[in-house]
Design a protein around this motif. Sequence first.
Motif, PDB file in Angstrom:
ATOM      1  N   GLN A  11       0.840  -1.206   0.000  1.00 51.94           N
ATOM      2  CA  GLN A  11       0.000   0.000   0.000  1.00 51.94           C
ATOM      3  C   GLN A  11       0.873   1.254   0.000  1.00 51.94           C
ATOM      4  N   GLN A  12       1.930   1.206   0.799  1.00 50.10           N
ATOM      5  CA  GLN A  12       2.845   2.366   0.854  1.00 50.10           C
ATOM      6  C   GLN A  12       3.527   2.575  -0.503  1.00 50.10           C
ATOM      7  N   GLN A  13       3.871   1.472  -1.152  1.00 53.71           N
ATOM      8  CA  GLN A  13       4.508   1.579  -2.481  1.00 53.71           C
ATOM      9  C   GLN A  13       3.582   2.289  -3.456  1.00 53.71           C
ATOM     10  N   LEU A  14       2.304   1.892  -3.435  1.00 54.22           N
ATOM     11  CA  LEU A  14       1.343   2.493  -4.359  1.00 54.22           C
ATOM     12  C   LEU A  14       1.160   3.982  -4.059  1.00 54.22           C
ATOM     13  N   GLU A  15       1.089   4.287  -2.770  1.00 53.84           N
ATOM     14  CA  GLU A  15       0.921   5.699  -2.383  1.00 53.84           C
ATOM     15  C   GLU A  15       2.127   6.518  -2.827  1.00 53.84           C
ATOM     16  N   GLN A  16       3.295   5.948  -2.626  1.00 53.73           N
ATOM     17  CA  GLN A  16       4.540   6.635  -3.019  1.00 53.73           C
ATOM     18  C   GLN A  16       4.588   6.852  -4.538  1.00 53.73           C
ATOM     19  N   LEU A  17       4.186   5.810  -5.273  1.00 54.11           N
ATOM     20  CA  LEU A  17       4.169   5.907  -6.738  1.00 54.11           C
ATOM     21  C   LEU A  17       3.231   7.023  -7.183  1.00 54.11           C
ATOM     22  N   VAL A  23      -0.044   9.715 -11.838  1.00 49.82           N
ATOM     23  CA  VAL A  23      -1.071   8.673 -11.899  1.00 49.82           C
ATOM     24  C   VAL A  23      -1.835   8.619 -10.574  1.00 49.82           C
ATOM     25  N   ASP A  24      -3.181   8.550 -10.678  1.00 50.42           N
ATOM     26  CA  ASP A  24      -4.015   8.508  -9.470  1.00 50.42           C
ATOM     27  C   ASP A  24      -3.814   7.208  -8.695  1.00 50.42           C
ATOM     28  N   LEU A  25      -3.938   7.308  -7.375  1.00 52.25           N
ATOM     29  CA  LEU A  25      -3.816   6.123  -6.531  1.00 52.25           C
ATOM     30  C   LEU A  25      -4.858   5.078  -6.937  1.00 52.25           C
ATOM     31  N   GLU A  30      -5.993  -0.228  -9.081  1.00 53.92           N
ATOM     32  CA  GLU A  30      -6.650  -1.115 -10.048  1.00 53.92           C
ATOM     33  C   GLU A  30      -5.626  -1.935 -10.840  1.00 53.92           C
ATOM     34  N   LEU A  31      -4.490  -1.285 -11.137  1.00 58.93           N
ATOM     35  CA  LEU A  31      -3.434  -1.940 -11.927  1.00 58.93           C
ATOM     36  C   LEU A  31      -2.707  -3.016 -11.111  1.00 58.93           C
ATOM     37  N   ASN A  43      10.109  -5.380  -6.379  1.00 56.59           N
ATOM     38  CA  ASN A  43       9.206  -4.227  -6.522  1.00 56.59           C
ATOM     39  C   ASN A  43       8.046  -4.524  -7.472  1.00 56.59           C
ATOM     40  N   TYR A  44       7.542  -5.750  -7.384  1.00 60.68           N
ATOM     41  CA  TYR A  44       6.462  -6.206  -8.284  1.00 60.68           C
ATOM     42  C   TYR A  44       5.249  -5.278  -8.206  1.00 60.68           C
ATOM     43  N   LEU A  45       4.685  -4.955  -9.354  1.00 57.85           N
ATOM     44  CA  LEU A  45       3.469  -4.147  -9.393  1.00 57.85           C
ATOM     45  C   LEU A  45       2.312  -4.956  -9.965  1.00 57.85           C
ATOM     46  N   THR A  46       2.541  -5.511 -11.156  1.00 56.21           N
ATOM     47  CA  THR A  46       1.448  -6.209 -11.827  1.00 56.21           C
ATOM     48  C   THR A  46       2.014  -7.116 -12.909  1.00 56.21           C
TER      49      THR A  46
END
Length: 403
Positions: A11-17, A23-25, A30-31, A43-46
Amino acid sequence: MIEGYHKLTRQQQLEQLAQETDVDLSELTELAMDSIHQQQIENYLTDFNLPEGIAVNLVVNGQAYVVPMVTEEPSVIAAASYGAKMVQRAGGFSANSRRIMLGQLLISSAQPAPIIDYVKKQKSHLLKVANAAHPSMQARGGGAKNLRIRQLTATKLSVDLMVDTREAMGANTINSMVEAVKKDLVTQQIDVDMAILSNLADQALTEVTCQIPVNQLGVEVAKKISLASDYAQIDPYRAATHNKGIMNGIDAVVMASGNDWRAIESGAHAYAAQNGQYQGLSTWDVVGDQLVGRMELPLPVATVGGSIGINTQAQLNLKLMQIKNAKQLAEVIAAIGLAQNLAALRAIVSEGIQSGHMRLQAKSLLIEHGATQAELGDAVNRLVQAERIDAKNAQQIIKQLRK
Ligand code: NDP
Protein backbone atom coordinates in the motif's frame (compact mmCIF):
# COMPACT_ATOMS: atom_id res chain seq x y z
CA MET A 1 13.95 10.05 -6.06
CA ILE A 2 12.39 7.14 -4.17
CA GLU A 3 14.59 5.66 -1.48
CA GLY A 4 13.97 2.34 0.23
CA TYR A 5 11.02 1.58 -2.07
CA HIS A 6 11.55 -2.16 -1.65
CA LYS A 7 11.15 -1.86 2.13
CA LEU A 8 7.67 -0.30 1.90
CA THR A 9 4.44 -2.27 2.25
CA ARG A 10 2.48 -2.73 -0.92
CA GLN A 11 0.00 0.00 0.00
CA GLN A 12 2.84 2.37 0.85
CA GLN A 13 4.51 1.58 -2.48
CA LEU A 14 1.34 2.49 -4.36
CA GLU A 15 0.92 5.70 -2.38
CA GLN A 16 4.54 6.64 -3.02
CA LEU A 17 4.17 5.91 -6.74
CA ALA A 18 1.06 8.08 -6.92
CA GLN A 19 2.89 10.86 -5.12
CA GLU A 20 5.90 10.72 -7.45
CA THR A 21 3.91 10.46 -10.68
CA ASP A 22 0.80 11.96 -12.22
CA VAL A 23 -1.07 8.67 -11.90
CA ASP A 24 -4.01 8.51 -9.47
CA LEU A 25 -3.82 6.12 -6.53
CA SER A 26 -7.13 4.59 -7.63
CA GLU A 27 -5.67 3.84 -11.09
CA LEU A 28 -2.58 2.28 -9.54
CA THR A 29 -4.69 0.24 -7.11
CA GLU A 30 -6.65 -1.11 -10.05
CA LEU A 31 -3.43 -1.94 -11.93
CA ALA A 32 -1.72 -3.63 -8.97
CA MET A 33 -2.02 -7.40 -8.66
CA ASP A 34 -1.18 -10.11 -6.19
CA SER A 35 0.44 -13.10 -7.81
CA ILE A 36 3.21 -15.68 -7.58
CA HIS A 37 5.33 -13.20 -9.53
CA GLN A 38 5.66 -11.16 -6.36
CA GLN A 39 8.21 -13.74 -5.29
CA GLN A 40 9.94 -13.72 -8.68
CA ILE A 41 10.99 -10.11 -9.26
CA GLU A 42 11.65 -7.09 -7.11
CA ASN A 43 9.21 -4.23 -6.52
CA TYR A 44 6.46 -6.21 -8.28
CA LEU A 45 3.47 -4.15 -9.39
CA THR A 46 1.45 -6.21 -11.83
CA ASP A 47 1.58 -8.63 -14.74
CA PHE A 48 2.17 -7.35 -18.24
CA ASN A 49 0.22 -9.33 -20.80
CA LEU A 50 1.37 -10.20 -24.29
CA PRO A 51 -0.60 -12.05 -26.94
CA GLU A 52 0.17 -15.71 -27.64
CA GLY A 53 -0.77 -17.43 -30.89
CA ILE A 54 -0.04 -20.70 -32.63
CA ALA A 55 2.14 -21.12 -35.70
CA VAL A 56 1.22 -24.15 -37.78
CA ASN A 57 2.68 -26.26 -40.61
CA LEU A 58 6.11 -26.66 -39.04
CA VAL A 59 7.89 -29.93 -39.77
CA VAL A 60 11.32 -30.53 -38.24
CA ASN A 61 13.25 -33.79 -38.62
CA GLY A 62 10.09 -35.46 -39.92
CA GLN A 63 7.91 -34.43 -36.97
CA ALA A 64 4.99 -31.99 -37.29
CA TYR A 65 4.68 -29.27 -34.67
CA VAL A 66 2.23 -26.62 -33.58
CA VAL A 67 4.26 -23.80 -32.12
CA PRO A 68 3.06 -21.32 -29.49
CA MET A 69 4.51 -17.87 -30.11
CA VAL A 70 4.36 -14.87 -27.79
CA THR A 71 4.58 -11.61 -29.68
CA GLU A 72 2.93 -8.22 -29.83
CA GLU A 73 3.81 -7.80 -33.53
CA PRO A 74 1.09 -8.43 -36.10
CA SER A 75 1.92 -10.75 -39.01
CA VAL A 76 4.79 -12.59 -37.28
CA ILE A 77 2.74 -15.75 -36.69
CA ALA A 78 1.14 -15.61 -40.14
CA ALA A 79 4.57 -15.28 -41.75
CA ALA A 80 6.10 -18.09 -39.67
CA SER A 81 3.23 -20.40 -40.62
CA TYR A 82 3.51 -19.41 -44.28
CA GLY A 83 7.30 -19.94 -44.35
CA ALA A 84 6.84 -23.27 -42.56
CA LYS A 85 4.24 -24.33 -45.12
CA MET A 86 6.55 -23.60 -48.06
CA VAL A 87 9.19 -25.81 -46.44
CA GLN A 88 6.69 -28.46 -45.31
CA ARG A 89 5.67 -29.00 -48.96
CA ALA A 90 9.33 -29.64 -49.73
CA GLY A 91 9.82 -32.16 -46.90
CA GLY A 92 10.36 -29.95 -43.86
CA PHE A 93 13.40 -28.68 -41.97
CA SER A 94 16.40 -30.70 -40.83
CA ALA A 95 17.99 -29.57 -37.61
CA ASN A 96 20.56 -30.67 -35.08
CA SER A 97 21.96 -29.12 -31.97
CA ARG A 98 24.71 -29.56 -29.42
CA ARG A 99 24.91 -28.07 -25.99
CA ILE A 100 27.98 -27.15 -24.07
CA MET A 101 27.87 -23.88 -22.15
CA LEU A 102 30.85 -21.75 -21.35
CA GLY A 103 31.91 -19.84 -18.26
CA GLN A 104 34.83 -17.45 -18.08
CA LEU A 105 37.47 -16.53 -15.52
CA LEU A 106 39.05 -13.27 -16.60
CA ILE A 107 42.56 -12.71 -15.33
CA SER A 108 45.04 -9.86 -15.73
CA SER A 109 48.71 -10.38 -15.01
CA ALA A 110 51.98 -8.79 -16.09
CA GLN A 111 53.36 -12.33 -16.27
CA PRO A 112 50.77 -14.56 -17.88
CA ALA A 113 53.13 -17.43 -18.81
CA PRO A 114 53.21 -19.18 -15.38
CA ILE A 115 49.42 -18.84 -15.10
CA ILE A 116 48.92 -20.43 -18.52
CA ASP A 117 51.29 -23.18 -17.48
CA TYR A 118 49.51 -23.78 -14.15
CA VAL A 119 46.02 -23.90 -15.68
CA LYS A 120 47.13 -26.32 -18.42
CA LYS A 121 48.88 -28.62 -15.94
CA GLN A 122 46.07 -28.50 -13.40
CA LYS A 123 43.24 -28.94 -15.88
CA SER A 124 41.82 -32.12 -14.37
CA HIS A 125 42.10 -30.73 -10.82
CA LEU A 126 40.28 -27.54 -11.87
CA LEU A 127 37.54 -29.58 -13.57
CA LYS A 128 37.11 -31.55 -10.33
CA VAL A 129 36.81 -28.28 -8.38
CA ALA A 130 34.16 -27.07 -10.84
CA ASN A 131 32.17 -30.29 -10.63
CA ALA A 132 32.34 -30.33 -6.83
CA ALA A 133 30.53 -26.97 -6.89
CA HIS A 134 27.45 -28.55 -8.54
CA PRO A 135 27.76 -32.34 -8.26
CA SER A 136 24.15 -33.04 -9.30
CA MET A 137 24.94 -31.95 -12.85
CA GLN A 138 27.68 -34.56 -13.12
CA ALA A 139 25.36 -37.17 -11.63
CA ARG A 140 23.01 -36.50 -14.58
CA GLY A 141 25.80 -37.21 -17.04
CA GLY A 142 26.63 -33.53 -17.48
CA GLY A 143 28.98 -31.25 -15.58
CA ALA A 144 32.27 -29.52 -16.36
CA LYS A 145 33.83 -31.33 -19.31
CA ASN A 146 36.71 -29.24 -20.53
CA LEU A 147 38.76 -26.18 -19.92
CA ARG A 148 40.93 -23.99 -22.14
CA ILE A 149 42.96 -20.86 -21.67
CA ARG A 150 43.05 -18.02 -24.17
CA GLN A 151 45.49 -15.12 -24.15
CA LEU A 152 43.42 -12.00 -24.92
CA THR A 153 46.27 -9.45 -24.79
CA ALA A 154 49.86 -9.39 -23.48
CA THR A 155 48.47 -9.12 -19.93
CA LYS A 156 44.93 -10.52 -20.10
CA LEU A 157 43.71 -14.10 -20.09
CA SER A 158 40.44 -15.95 -20.21
CA VAL A 159 40.06 -19.40 -18.71
CA ASP A 160 37.01 -20.91 -20.39
CA LEU A 161 35.16 -23.64 -18.54
CA MET A 162 32.95 -25.82 -20.75
CA VAL A 163 29.97 -27.37 -19.04
CA ASP A 164 27.25 -29.75 -20.13
CA THR A 165 24.23 -28.35 -18.34
CA ARG A 166 21.86 -31.03 -19.66
CA GLU A 167 18.25 -29.75 -19.69
CA ALA A 168 19.04 -26.42 -18.03
CA MET A 169 20.39 -23.24 -19.60
CA GLY A 170 22.92 -23.41 -16.82
CA ALA A 171 23.70 -19.77 -16.04
CA ASN A 172 23.51 -20.25 -12.28
CA THR A 173 25.23 -23.65 -12.38
CA ILE A 174 28.12 -22.24 -14.38
CA ASN A 175 28.41 -19.14 -12.25
CA SER A 176 28.73 -21.36 -9.14
CA MET A 177 31.35 -23.47 -10.91
CA VAL A 178 33.52 -20.60 -12.13
CA GLU A 179 33.33 -18.93 -8.73
CA ALA A 180 34.60 -22.16 -7.14
CA VAL A 181 37.46 -22.32 -9.66
CA LYS A 182 38.21 -18.67 -8.91
CA LYS A 183 38.60 -19.47 -5.20
CA ASP A 184 40.98 -22.28 -6.09
CA LEU A 185 43.07 -20.06 -8.37
CA VAL A 186 43.27 -17.39 -5.68
CA THR A 187 44.99 -19.94 -3.40
CA GLN A 188 47.72 -20.04 -6.07
CA GLN A 189 48.05 -16.22 -5.93
CA ILE A 190 46.30 -15.92 -9.28
CA ASP A 191 44.09 -12.82 -9.27
CA VAL A 192 40.80 -13.43 -11.05
CA ASP A 193 39.03 -10.20 -12.01
CA MET A 194 35.71 -11.80 -12.95
CA ALA A 195 34.11 -15.22 -13.05
CA ILE A 196 30.88 -15.42 -15.03
CA LEU A 197 28.98 -17.25 -17.76
CA SER A 198 29.50 -16.15 -21.37
CA ASN A 199 26.39 -15.65 -23.48
CA LEU A 200 28.39 -16.24 -26.65
CA ALA A 201 27.35 -19.88 -26.44
CA ASP A 202 29.26 -20.98 -29.52
CA GLN A 203 29.48 -24.55 -28.25
CA ALA A 204 25.69 -24.71 -27.96
CA LEU A 205 24.90 -24.27 -31.63
CA THR A 206 21.80 -25.32 -33.44
CA GLU A 207 21.94 -25.80 -37.19
CA VAL A 208 18.85 -25.84 -39.36
CA THR A 209 18.59 -26.39 -43.10
CA CYS A 210 15.87 -26.72 -45.71
CA GLN A 211 15.57 -27.14 -49.46
CA ILE A 212 12.73 -25.88 -51.60
CA PRO A 213 12.42 -26.69 -55.29
CA VAL A 214 13.06 -23.49 -57.20
CA ASN A 215 9.98 -24.02 -59.34
CA GLN A 216 7.78 -24.09 -56.21
CA LEU A 217 8.71 -20.44 -55.57
CA GLY A 218 9.40 -19.34 -59.13
CA VAL A 219 12.95 -19.07 -60.47
CA GLU A 220 13.05 -15.28 -60.22
CA VAL A 221 11.82 -15.20 -56.62
CA ALA A 222 14.27 -17.94 -55.58
CA LYS A 223 17.19 -16.04 -57.15
CA LYS A 224 16.11 -12.81 -55.49
CA ILE A 225 15.85 -14.51 -52.07
CA SER A 226 19.43 -15.69 -52.54
CA LEU A 227 20.50 -12.19 -53.56
CA ALA A 228 18.76 -10.74 -50.51
CA SER A 229 20.71 -13.11 -48.28
CA ASP A 230 23.97 -12.04 -50.00
CA TYR A 231 23.30 -8.44 -49.02
CA ALA A 232 22.97 -9.52 -45.39
CA GLN A 233 26.41 -11.13 -45.61
CA ILE A 234 28.14 -8.01 -46.95
CA ASP A 235 26.30 -5.12 -45.28
CA PRO A 236 25.66 -4.81 -41.52
CA TYR A 237 22.76 -2.39 -42.09
CA ARG A 238 20.95 -5.05 -44.07
CA ALA A 239 22.19 -7.84 -41.75
CA ALA A 240 20.64 -6.18 -38.68
CA THR A 241 17.20 -6.16 -40.29
CA HIS A 242 17.64 -9.64 -41.77
CA ASN A 243 18.42 -10.94 -38.27
CA LYS A 244 15.61 -8.94 -36.67
CA GLY A 245 13.22 -10.88 -38.90
CA ILE A 246 14.75 -14.17 -37.77
CA MET A 247 14.54 -13.10 -34.11
CA ASN A 248 10.85 -12.20 -34.58
CA GLY A 249 10.27 -15.93 -34.75
CA ILE A 250 12.95 -17.08 -32.35
CA ASP A 251 12.13 -14.68 -29.50
CA ALA A 252 8.42 -15.46 -29.72
CA VAL A 253 9.01 -19.18 -29.07
CA VAL A 254 11.78 -18.52 -26.56
CA MET A 255 9.28 -16.41 -24.59
CA ALA A 256 6.45 -18.92 -24.98
CA SER A 257 8.71 -21.61 -23.55
CA GLY A 258 9.65 -19.47 -20.53
CA ASN A 259 13.27 -19.06 -21.59
CA ASP A 260 15.59 -16.08 -21.19
CA TRP A 261 15.28 -14.18 -24.46
CA ARG A 262 17.99 -11.63 -23.53
CA ALA A 263 20.48 -14.50 -23.32
CA ILE A 264 19.38 -15.82 -26.70
CA GLU A 265 19.43 -12.34 -28.27
CA SER A 266 22.90 -11.47 -27.02
CA GLY A 267 24.29 -14.87 -28.08
CA ALA A 268 22.72 -14.65 -31.53
CA HIS A 269 24.03 -11.16 -32.27
CA ALA A 270 27.51 -11.90 -30.89
CA TYR A 271 27.62 -15.01 -33.07
CA ALA A 272 26.47 -12.98 -36.08
CA ALA A 273 29.62 -10.89 -35.66
CA GLN A 274 31.98 -13.82 -35.19
CA ASN A 275 33.87 -13.09 -38.44
CA GLY A 276 34.65 -9.55 -37.31
CA GLN A 277 31.74 -8.08 -39.24
CA TYR A 278 28.08 -8.32 -38.27
CA GLN A 279 26.39 -10.63 -40.80
CA GLY A 280 23.10 -12.33 -41.52
CA LEU A 281 22.62 -15.49 -39.44
CA SER A 282 21.07 -17.36 -42.35
CA THR A 283 22.07 -17.87 -45.97
CA TRP A 284 19.94 -18.79 -48.98
CA ASP A 285 21.56 -20.20 -52.14
CA VAL A 286 20.21 -21.56 -55.37
CA VAL A 287 21.92 -24.91 -55.81
CA GLY A 288 20.83 -26.67 -59.00
CA ASP A 289 17.05 -26.68 -58.93
CA GLN A 290 16.79 -26.09 -55.16
CA LEU A 291 16.76 -23.03 -52.95
CA VAL A 292 18.85 -24.09 -49.98
CA GLY A 293 18.43 -22.28 -46.65
CA ARG A 294 20.86 -22.69 -43.79
CA MET A 295 21.25 -21.12 -40.39
CA GLU A 296 23.40 -21.76 -37.35
CA LEU A 297 23.21 -19.90 -34.07
CA PRO A 298 23.63 -20.42 -30.32
CA LEU A 299 20.33 -21.56 -28.80
CA PRO A 300 20.97 -22.60 -25.22
CA VAL A 301 17.30 -22.92 -24.31
CA ALA A 302 16.09 -25.06 -21.44
CA THR A 303 13.17 -27.21 -20.41
CA VAL A 304 13.95 -26.82 -16.70
CA GLY A 305 15.44 -24.16 -14.46
CA GLY A 306 15.05 -20.41 -14.32
CA SER A 307 11.36 -19.56 -14.08
CA ILE A 308 10.18 -22.38 -16.36
CA GLY A 309 9.09 -24.56 -13.44
CA ILE A 310 6.79 -21.90 -11.97
CA ASN A 311 5.44 -20.70 -15.31
CA THR A 312 2.38 -22.86 -15.93
CA GLN A 313 1.81 -21.33 -19.35
CA ALA A 314 5.37 -22.17 -20.42
CA GLN A 315 4.82 -25.74 -19.18
CA LEU A 316 1.65 -26.01 -21.23
CA ASN A 317 3.39 -24.56 -24.28
CA LEU A 318 6.16 -27.15 -24.02
CA LYS A 319 3.42 -29.79 -23.89
CA LEU A 320 1.69 -28.28 -26.93
CA MET A 321 4.96 -28.59 -28.85
CA GLN A 322 5.45 -32.11 -27.48
CA ILE A 323 8.96 -31.17 -26.47
CA LYS A 324 10.92 -33.98 -24.86
CA ASN A 325 14.24 -32.24 -24.33
CA ALA A 326 16.09 -28.96 -24.65
CA LYS A 327 17.87 -29.94 -27.87
CA GLN A 328 14.55 -30.64 -29.57
CA LEU A 329 13.23 -27.28 -28.37
CA ALA A 330 16.29 -25.53 -29.83
CA GLU A 331 15.73 -27.27 -33.15
CA VAL A 332 12.07 -26.21 -33.32
CA ILE A 333 13.01 -22.64 -32.43
CA ALA A 334 15.73 -22.51 -35.09
CA ALA A 335 13.30 -23.85 -37.69
CA ILE A 336 10.73 -21.18 -36.81
CA GLY A 337 13.48 -18.57 -37.19
CA LEU A 338 14.38 -19.81 -40.66
CA ALA A 339 10.71 -20.10 -41.68
CA GLN A 340 10.18 -16.52 -40.55
CA ASN A 341 13.21 -15.41 -42.52
CA LEU A 342 12.04 -17.20 -45.67
CA ALA A 343 8.58 -15.63 -45.52
CA ALA A 344 10.01 -12.15 -44.93
CA LEU A 345 12.57 -12.41 -47.74
CA ARG A 346 9.97 -13.79 -50.14
CA ALA A 347 7.65 -10.90 -49.39
CA ILE A 348 10.41 -8.26 -49.61
CA VAL A 349 11.65 -9.46 -53.02
CA SER A 350 8.16 -9.92 -54.49
CA GLU A 351 5.10 -7.89 -53.50
CA GLY A 352 6.97 -5.95 -50.77
CA ILE A 353 6.62 -6.37 -47.03
CA GLN A 354 3.88 -3.77 -46.58
CA SER A 355 1.09 -5.38 -48.57
CA GLY A 356 0.93 -8.43 -46.28
CA HIS A 357 1.14 -6.22 -43.23
CA MET A 358 -1.55 -3.79 -44.28
CA ARG A 359 -4.66 -5.49 -42.90
CA LEU A 360 -2.95 -6.32 -39.62
CA GLN A 361 -1.54 -2.84 -39.33
CA ALA A 362 -4.95 -1.37 -40.03
CA LYS A 363 -6.48 -3.60 -37.38
CA SER A 364 -3.93 -2.59 -34.70
CA LEU A 365 -4.42 1.07 -35.53
CA LEU A 366 -8.22 0.81 -35.32
CA ILE A 367 -8.06 -1.03 -31.98
CA GLU A 368 -5.70 1.67 -30.71
CA HIS A 369 -8.27 4.30 -31.68
CA GLY A 370 -11.13 2.54 -29.92
CA ALA A 371 -12.82 0.41 -32.61
CA THR A 372 -14.96 -2.28 -30.99
CA GLN A 373 -14.86 -5.95 -31.94
CA ALA A 374 -18.16 -5.50 -33.85
CA GLU A 375 -16.84 -2.53 -35.82
CA LEU A 376 -13.47 -4.05 -36.73
CA GLY A 377 -14.40 -6.09 -39.83
CA ASP A 378 -15.97 -3.14 -41.67
CA ALA A 379 -13.45 -0.66 -40.35
CA VAL A 380 -10.44 -2.69 -41.55
CA ASN A 381 -11.96 -3.05 -45.04
CA ARG A 382 -12.47 0.70 -45.24
CA LEU A 383 -9.04 1.58 -43.84
CA VAL A 384 -7.06 -0.66 -46.23
CA GLN A 385 -8.86 1.05 -49.09
CA ALA A 386 -8.15 4.52 -47.75
CA GLU A 387 -5.42 6.62 -49.29
CA ARG A 388 -3.23 6.11 -46.23
CA ILE A 389 -3.36 3.79 -43.23
CA ASP A 390 -2.90 6.39 -40.53
CA ALA A 391 -4.42 7.60 -37.28
CA LYS A 392 -6.46 10.35 -38.93
CA ASN A 393 -8.18 7.96 -41.33
CA ALA A 394 -8.67 5.35 -38.60
CA GLN A 395 -10.47 7.92 -36.40
CA GLN A 396 -12.57 9.16 -39.30
CA ILE A 397 -13.67 5.65 -40.25
CA ILE A 398 -14.70 4.85 -36.67
CA LYS A 399 -16.68 8.11 -36.56
CA GLN A 400 -18.42 7.32 -39.86
CA LEU A 401 -19.35 3.84 -38.64
CA ARG A 402 -20.91 5.29 -35.50
CA LYS A 403 -23.07 7.86 -37.34
P1 NDP B 1 18.65 -22.84 -12.32
O1 NDP B 1 19.45 -22.05 -11.36
O2 NDP B 1 17.19 -22.91 -12.10
O3 NDP B 1 19.31 -24.29 -12.38
C1 NDP B 1 18.77 -25.35 -13.08
C2 NDP B 1 18.00 -26.24 -12.13
O4 NDP B 1 17.34 -27.26 -12.82
C3 NDP B 1 18.92 -26.88 -11.13
O5 NDP B 1 18.39 -26.62 -9.87
C4 NDP B 1 18.82 -28.36 -11.43
O6 NDP B 1 18.80 -29.13 -10.28
C5 NDP B 1 17.47 -28.47 -12.09
N1 NDP B 1 17.32 -29.62 -12.98
C6 NDP B 1 16.37 -30.57 -12.85
N2 NDP B 1 16.46 -31.47 -13.83
C7 NDP B 1 17.50 -31.11 -14.60
C8 NDP B 1 18.10 -31.65 -15.78
N3 NDP B 1 17.64 -32.75 -16.37
N4 NDP B 1 19.16 -31.00 -16.32
C9 NDP B 1 19.64 -29.88 -15.75
N5 NDP B 1 19.13 -29.32 -14.64
C10 NDP B 1 18.07 -29.92 -14.06
O7 NDP B 1 18.83 -22.32 -13.79
P2 NDP B 1 20.09 -22.23 -14.68
O8 NDP B 1 21.36 -22.52 -13.95
O9 NDP B 1 19.78 -23.00 -15.89
O10 NDP B 1 20.11 -20.67 -15.03
C11 NDP B 1 19.11 -20.11 -15.83
C12 NDP B 1 18.61 -18.84 -15.19
O11 NDP B 1 19.70 -17.96 -14.94
C13 NDP B 1 17.66 -18.09 -16.06
O12 NDP B 1 16.60 -17.64 -15.26
C14 NDP B 1 18.48 -16.90 -16.54
O13 NDP B 1 17.63 -15.81 -16.82
C15 NDP B 1 19.38 -16.65 -15.38
N6 NDP B 1 20.64 -15.98 -15.58
C16 NDP B 1 21.17 -15.68 -16.82
C17 NDP B 1 22.39 -15.06 -16.95
C18 NDP B 1 22.95 -14.80 -18.32
O14 NDP B 1 22.38 -15.23 -19.30
N7 NDP B 1 24.08 -14.11 -18.44
C19 NDP B 1 23.19 -14.70 -15.77
C20 NDP B 1 22.57 -15.10 -14.52
C21 NDP B 1 21.35 -15.71 -14.44
P3 NDP B 1 20.11 -29.48 -9.42
O15 NDP B 1 20.36 -28.31 -8.56
O16 NDP B 1 19.73 -30.70 -8.70
O17 NDP B 1 21.24 -29.72 -10.38
